[in-house]
Design a protein around this motif. Structure first.
Motif, PDB file in Angstrom:
ATOM      1  N   UNK A  29     -55.578  40.489 -24.880  1.00  0.00           N
ATOM      2  CA  UNK A  29     -55.018  39.210 -25.320  1.00  0.00           C
ATOM      3  C   UNK A  29     -54.347  38.503 -24.156  1.00  0.00           C
ATOM      4  N   UNK A  30     -53.559  39.256 -23.394  1.00  0.00           N
ATOM      5  CA  UNK A  30     -52.839  38.663 -22.263  1.00  0.00           C
ATOM      6  C   UNK A  30     -53.805  38.110 -21.223  1.00  0.00           C
ATOM      7  N   UNK A 192     -46.927  32.048 -12.642  1.00  0.00           N
ATOM      8  CA  UNK A 192     -47.802  32.742 -11.692  1.00  0.00           C
ATOM      9  C   UNK A 192     -48.801  31.790 -11.043  1.00  0.00           C
ATOM     10  N   UNK A 193     -49.400  30.901 -11.837  1.00  0.00           N
ATOM     11  CA  UNK A 193     -50.492  30.058 -11.348  1.00  0.00           C
ATOM     12  C   UNK A 193     -50.090  28.608 -11.113  1.00  0.00           C
ATOM     13  N   UNK A 194     -49.024  28.175 -11.774  1.00  0.00           N
ATOM     14  CA  UNK A 194     -48.658  26.782 -11.713  1.00  0.00           C
ATOM     15  C   UNK A 194     -49.540  25.943 -12.624  1.00  0.00           C
ATOM     16  N   UNK A 218     -50.035  42.217 -15.366  1.00  0.00           N
ATOM     17  CA  UNK A 218     -51.361  41.719 -14.988  1.00  0.00           C
ATOM     18  C   UNK A 218     -51.278  40.734 -13.822  1.00  0.00           C
ATOM     19  N   UNK A 219     -50.335  39.792 -13.873  1.00  0.00           N
ATOM     20  CA  UNK A 219     -50.257  38.814 -12.782  1.00  0.00           C
ATOM     21  C   UNK A 219     -49.773  39.459 -11.489  1.00  0.00           C
ATOM     22  N   UNK A 223     -51.542  38.181  -7.970  1.00  0.00           N
ATOM     23  CA  UNK A 223     -51.129  36.780  -7.900  1.00  0.00           C
ATOM     24  C   UNK A 223     -49.673  36.560  -7.519  1.00  0.00           C
ATOM     25  N   UNK A 224     -48.768  37.431  -7.954  1.00  0.00           N
ATOM     26  CA  UNK A 224     -47.343  37.170  -7.790  1.00  0.00           C
ATOM     27  C   UNK A 224     -46.585  38.492  -7.905  1.00  0.00           C
ATOM     28  N   UNK A 225     -45.431  38.577  -7.269  1.00  0.00           N
ATOM     29  CA  UNK A 225     -44.590  39.772  -7.392  1.00  0.00           C
ATOM     30  C   UNK A 225     -43.759  39.694  -8.669  1.00  0.00           C
ATOM     31  N   UNK A 226     -43.325  40.853  -9.180  1.00  0.00           N
ATOM     32  CA  UNK A 226     -42.421  40.887 -10.330  1.00  0.00           C
ATOM     33  C   UNK A 226     -41.231  41.771  -9.999  1.00  0.00           C
TER      34      UNK A 226
END
Length: 428
Positions: A29-30, A192-194, A218-219, A223-226
């Motif tokens: 889903x995500x 994450x994506x803008x 997932x991101x 794509x991006x750090x968490x």
């Protein structure tokens, strides 16, 4: 809550199992929602906000007028309390700043480290049944102290398209001026994506439900750090017969009311205390507005009696709790032996609620056993560490031969040559 008396060590792993976080069920889903947000930007964000939050928005960004109106709705008593918390959180996180220190590792070889703020960060603030305005302080204050230039905050609106006033007041107080009415997976995708409206960021912070957690994971793959893996809230309480059963029960319930998938673990070396705590939990539970939620969490929770303090410490370090309360005579001595925990609360008068709100420590912490390897959010979470070195000709003359030998042993001859040409130049 399940009572377990004197379990053998081989039974601990099963005993300490956390509730299934259900992430595997929501990854597909995500992924679908994240892909849609990446491709379609604001249109996808508005669609999912309508679908999941029931809000028909004309614009995603919170306006200055909405912030001003929200600030008027927050009563003075709550404003004063938030200000106390803000001051304490600022004081604690300001103390984490470090000064540049140049280290001469050998004569002529200088090394140092510089802390640089992450340029852009995104803060996710849960809304729903418990709008966490305190998390605005916990995430926004260190971001400001660190010097992050762009701070984006996403939080869900209600079905009238309004954000909780206390969340907007806290954001205004901290100095966050980019607030968007976005929750869930779509909020993580936006940061994450803008999109046409929401700027992308380099790192995303903040707790959330399993959908948010799955989206963050997932991101973070490319794509991006968490900030950290995070999930349902949890607490472990270690107590001996010096503890107050009323206090202990209140601490267990304060975590149980977070969510049905939360977990609380009570560990003691006193059977009498276990039964007192059990009775107190039953009595206090009846008074809670979130009784139904807490009951579901308690179904996944344990009351455990062990023989010794050493066993209590061992089971604690094996569980690696997000929050750890030590209500024991030698609380500081025992606390110094804790290896795995997100945040520790010592003594009978240090409720976990203090850390959640106003003592100054950060409440964004690793859950689900990740405290065995991760720290909670702190000032360094918003910083990058860049190392520097400066080597004099004298220093390279001393260090160079060791570099040449090591590079040749690894068959990296260009590495060796970068030193050799300099050493030859110095000989002339």
């Amino acid at each position: 809550m399940q009572k377990v008396l004197y379990p053998q060590r081989e039974a601990w792993e099963k005993l300490l199992e956390r509730p299934d976080n259900g992430l595997e069920d929501v990854y597909d889903t995500a992924r679908g929602i994240l892909d849609d947000v990446k491709r379609n930007g604001d249109a996808a964000l508005l669609k999912y906000t309508r679908m999941f939050d029931g809000a028909e928005l004309k614009a995603l960004e919170v306006t200055e007028e909405e912030v001003d109106e929200a600030c008027k709705q927050v009563n003075s008593e709550l404003k004063d309390a938030i200000l106390v918390a803000k001051q304490n959180i600022e004081t604690f996180h300001q103390s984490q700043k470090t000064q540049k220190e140049v280290i001469e590792t050998m004569p002529g070889v200088q090394c140092w480290q510089k802390s640089v703020a992450i340029d852009s960060v995104g803060l996710y603030i849960p809304g729903g049944t418990a709008p966490l305005f305190s998390t605005v302080l916990m995430l926004g204050i260190p971001a400001k102290i660190a010097g992050c230039k762009k701070i984006v905050l996403c939080t869900p609106a209600n079905n009238d398209g309004k954000v909780n006033p206390a969340i907007l007041y806290a954001a205004s107080l901290v100095g966050i001026d980019k607030v968007f009415k976005l929750g869930g997976i779509q909020a993580i995708g936006a940061m994450a994506y803008g999109s046409e409206t929401v700027p992308s960021v380099a790192k995303i912070f903040g707790p959330g439900n399993r959908f948010v957690t799955a989206a963050k994971q997932l991101v973070s793959l490319k794509d991006v750090a968490i900030d950290m893996p995070a999930g349902p809230s949890e607490v472990m309480v270690l107590a001996d017969d010096s503890a107050d059963a009323t206090f202990v029960a209140s601490d267990l319930l304060s975590q149980a009311e977070h969510g049905a998938d939360s977990q609380v673990i009570f560990v003691t070396n006193s059977e009498n205390l276990l039964y007192e705590v059990e009775q107190e939990v039953e009595m206090q539970l009846k008074q809670l507005p979130r009784k139904d939620i807490a009951e579901k969490a308690l179904a996944n929770s344990r009351l455990i009696v062990l023989e010794t303090t050493e066993e209590m410490l061992d089971i604690c370090n094996q569980y690696a709790p997000e929050h750890l309360i030590i209500s024991m005579r030698e609380d500081e001595l025992i606390g110094n032996q804790v290896l795995n925990a997100g945040s520790v609360f010592l003594g009978n008068y240090s409720p976990e609620s203090a850390g959640d709100y106003a003592s100054g420590t950060n409440h964004t912490l690793p859950t689900h056993g990740y405290a065995n390897a991760f720290s909670g959010v702190n000032l360094d979470s918003y910083m990058k560490k860049i190392t520097f070195q400066k080597i004099s000709a004298f220093g390279l003359a001393k260090l160079g031969p060791s570099i040449e030998v090591m590079a040749e042993a690894e068959q990296l001859m260009a590495h060796k040559n970068a030193v050799t040409v300099r050493l030859k130049k110095m000989e002339n």
